[in-house]
Write a protein that holds these residues in place. Structure first.
Motif, mmCIF file in Angstrom:
data_model
loop_
_atom_site.group_PDB
_atom_site.id
_atom_site.type_symbol
_atom_site.label_atom_id
_atom_site.label_comp_id
_atom_site.label_asym_id
_atom_site.label_seq_id
_atom_site.Cartn_x
_atom_site.Cartn_y
_atom_site.Cartn_z
ATOM 1 N N VAL A 178 1.001 -1.190 -0.240
ATOM 2 C CA VAL A 178 0.003 -0.161 -0.140
ATOM 3 C C VAL A 178 0.799 1.253 0.022
ATOM 4 O O VAL A 178 0.506 2.328 -0.757
ATOM 5 C CB VAL A 178 -0.876 0.110 1.214
ATOM 6 C CG1 VAL A 178 -1.608 1.384 1.375
ATOM 7 C CG2 VAL A 178 -1.999 -1.310 1.392
ATOM 8 N N GLY A 182 -0.070 2.839 -3.318
ATOM 9 C CA GLY A 182 -1.099 3.867 -2.989
ATOM 10 C C GLY A 182 -0.195 5.182 -3.155
ATOM 11 O O GLY A 182 -0.746 6.310 -3.636
ATOM 12 N N LEU A 186 -1.305 8.854 -4.774
ATOM 13 C CA LEU A 186 -1.385 10.137 -3.961
ATOM 14 C C LEU A 186 -0.315 10.992 -4.239
ATOM 15 O O LEU A 186 -0.443 12.341 -4.076
ATOM 16 C CB LEU A 186 -1.676 9.686 -2.504
ATOM 17 C CG LEU A 186 -2.744 8.752 -1.971
ATOM 18 C CD1 LEU A 186 -3.100 8.791 -0.463
ATOM 19 C CD2 LEU A 186 -4.099 9.417 -2.606
ATOM 20 N N VAL A 212 -6.545 2.426 -3.723
ATOM 21 C CA VAL A 212 -6.377 3.648 -3.123
ATOM 22 C C VAL A 212 -6.983 4.740 -4.176
ATOM 23 O O VAL A 212 -7.972 5.283 -3.418
ATOM 24 C CB VAL A 212 -4.819 4.027 -2.825
ATOM 25 C CG1 VAL A 212 -4.580 5.350 -2.567
ATOM 26 C CG2 VAL A 212 -4.385 3.163 -1.724
ATOM 27 N N ASP A 320 2.234 9.013 5.518
ATOM 28 C CA ASP A 320 1.269 8.289 4.680
ATOM 29 C C ASP A 320 0.781 7.221 5.294
ATOM 30 O O ASP A 320 -0.663 7.137 4.960
ATOM 31 C CB ASP A 320 2.029 7.966 3.439
ATOM 32 C CG ASP A 320 2.699 9.134 2.513
ATOM 33 O OD1 ASP A 320 2.517 10.162 2.888
ATOM 34 O OD2 ASP A 320 3.504 8.744 1.665
ATOM 35 N N TYR A 324 -3.800 5.884 5.275
ATOM 36 C CA TYR A 324 -4.149 4.700 4.869
ATOM 37 C C TYR A 324 -4.966 4.084 5.989
ATOM 38 O O TYR A 324 -6.350 3.463 5.642
ATOM 39 C CB TYR A 324 -3.247 4.033 4.193
ATOM 40 C CG TYR A 324 -2.522 4.315 2.909
ATOM 41 C CD1 TYR A 324 -3.069 4.886 1.974
ATOM 42 C CD2 TYR A 324 -1.174 4.567 3.081
ATOM 43 C CE1 TYR A 324 -2.431 5.473 0.742
ATOM 44 C CE2 TYR A 324 -0.177 4.928 2.097
ATOM 45 C CZ TYR A 324 -0.909 5.642 0.905
ATOM 46 O OH TYR A 324 -0.178 6.128 -0.153
ATOM 47 N N MET A 327 -8.369 5.797 5.833
ATOM 48 C CA MET A 327 -9.268 5.528 4.813
ATOM 49 C C MET A 327 -9.782 4.180 4.833
ATOM 50 O O MET A 327 -11.006 3.907 4.681
ATOM 51 C CB MET A 327 -8.264 5.286 3.277
ATOM 52 C CG MET A 327 -7.844 6.665 2.831
ATOM 53 S SD MET A 327 -6.790 6.618 1.462
ATOM 54 C CE MET A 327 -8.107 5.921 -0.025
ATOM 55 N N TRP A 328 -9.044 3.144 5.534
ATOM 56 C CA TRP A 328 -9.659 1.923 6.010
ATOM 57 C C TRP A 328 -10.607 2.069 6.780
ATOM 58 O O TRP A 328 -11.741 1.358 6.622
ATOM 59 C CB TRP A 328 -8.387 0.826 6.518
ATOM 60 C CG TRP A 328 -8.893 -0.359 7.201
ATOM 61 C CD1 TRP A 328 -9.185 -1.389 6.163
ATOM 62 C CD2 TRP A 328 -9.023 -0.534 8.390
ATOM 63 N NE1 TRP A 328 -9.691 -2.483 7.328
ATOM 64 C CE2 TRP A 328 -9.487 -1.724 8.632
ATOM 65 C CE3 TRP A 328 -8.692 -0.038 9.790
ATOM 66 C CZ2 TRP A 328 -9.793 -2.565 9.760
ATOM 67 C CZ3 TRP A 328 -8.922 -0.569 10.941
ATOM 68 C CH2 TRP A 328 -9.581 -1.601 11.030
ATOM 69 N N LEU A 333 -10.799 1.935 1.770
ATOM 70 C CA LEU A 333 -9.801 1.222 1.314
ATOM 71 C C LEU A 333 -9.922 -0.185 1.951
ATOM 72 O O LEU A 333 -9.660 -0.592 2.948
ATOM 73 C CB LEU A 333 -8.567 1.734 1.803
ATOM 74 C CG LEU A 333 -6.977 1.312 1.510
ATOM 75 C CD1 LEU A 333 -7.092 1.040 0.220
ATOM 76 C CD2 LEU A 333 -5.840 1.968 2.150
#
Length: 368
Positions: A178, A182, A186, A212, A320, A324, A327-328, A333
């Motif tokens: 990721v 990802g 991004l 992502v 970063d 993530y 987002m999860w 995600l």
């Protein structure tokens, strides 16, 4: 202390690996953490092509080496001068520690840390030492992690703390798949609402990139791979459209951003062909050192194209990874869909066969 880990002594052995067994699961000695280092009990570790490339000899590394670079675990010991993380915290390991002081570190992730890269190439931790031994012989660290073992000593700069509610197997994939895939989206492509993004090559990194991108509202996502099974998985991850490379080219698909994640010249050329005028082509795959691709300089000029190389997703891990995780938590995600299955350390050679045969996305070695 004595630990159990998967050590590579000879690279380039014949397949199938389930028979030749290049990775030997054995007992080795692990020294206590030094200054700026921590001891981690490994909970989960992912199998990645960067491990496979050491085994097959395409990425030479100093041997013997305890492989594994994508892992998560619990901090169980602290070396001197470590006071910003606590015993009992779950951490994600990342394969490129940043010293925070070199010229490369000042690029905000665009260029790999020169100190960390040198340590990785030499098979040592960021501070320059080795903590692994076998029968009186030093064993090299893989990318500062060596996660195919029940414990690891790593630099504090090789880990990022994550919340307890994030399961260890999902946390592990954040450290490479990721972070790399990802990040290519991004940090390098940077798509805006109303734009489109295609991912060419839907392995572990490519599928993470697609997942992502699909979590960004207003971005049309396209998955491209030769495997129909992977295309189906891409749809389940939220892709708006999926094609084989030939189908995409024949249909005249053009996108604002194309992310090449296969590590193959043909995939890179496909990504270029699918990028429309004014668009960005991001390459994050790692091809063989002697691989070459064909580019038209006139096309780059006439269509105002941009080609971006993105190593480790142009990432700064401590910046970063929390993105993530959030987002999860928000359901944007689906990390669970990136995990193909779970294996034991004793099954790791068969797992490498399955990875080489492109049968899987991310297999996770779990430790009880």
């Amino acid at each position: 202390m004595k630990i159990t880990g998967a050590v590579l002594t000879d690279a380039g052995v014949e397949r199938p690996y389930a028979r030749s067994r290049p990775l030997r699961v054995e007992e080795i000695e692990l020294d206590p953490p030094g200054a700026g280092e921590i001891l981690v009990r490994i909970e989960a570790a992912g199998l990645c092509h960067s491990d496979l490339s050491v085994i097959n000899g395409s990425r030479p590394r100093p041997l013997p080496m305890l492989l594994g670079h994508e892992a998560a675990g619990i901090v169980v010991g602290l070396g001197p001068d470590v006071d910003d993380i606590g015993v009992g915290e779950r951490v994600v390991m990342t394969f490129l520690p940043r010293c925070g002081e070199c010229e490369a570190c000042a690029t905000d992730g665009r260029v790999a840390c020169s100190v960390g890269s040198a340590a990785n190439n030499e098979g040592v931790l960021l501070g320059g030492g080795r903590r692994l031994h076998r029968d009186g012989e030093q064993v090299n660290h893989h990318l500062g992690v060596s996660g195919f073992a029940d414990h690891a000593v790593v630099s504090r700069r090789s880990v990022v703390a994550v919340p307890d509610d994030l399961p260890a197997d999902l946390a592990a994939v954040l450290g490479c798949a990721v972070l790399t895939g990802g990040g290519a989206v991004l940090n390098a492509a940077e798509p805006e609402p109303g734009e489109s993004l295609a991912v060419i090559g839907l392995g572990g990194v490519g599928m993470a990139a697609l997942a992502v991108a699909a979590g960004i509202e207003g971005v049309r996502t396209v998955g491209i791979d030769m495997s129909r099974e992977k295309l189906d998985t891409a749809l389940a991850l939220g892709a708006d459209e999926v094609y084989t490379p030939d189908e995409a080219l024949d249909a005249g698909i053009r996108v604002s951003h194309a992310v090449e994640a296969a590590g193959h010249p043909a995939a890179f050329e496909t990504a270029l062909a699918l990028t429309k005028a004014g668009g960005r082509t991001v390459t994050v795959g790692l091809p063989a050192p002697d691989a070459r691709a064909s580019i038209s300089p006139l096309l780059l000029t006439a269509e105002a194209r941009t080609i971006i190389g993105s190593y480790l997703g142009s990432a700064v891990a401590e910046r970063d990874i929390p993105i993530y995780v959030e987002m999860w938590r928000q359901g944007r995600l689906p990390l669970e869909r990136l995990v193909s299955g779970h294996i034991t350390l004793d099954q790791i050679n068969q797992g490498m066969d399955d990875l080489a045969d492109a049968k899987v996305l991310r297999q996770i070695v779990t430790f009880v």
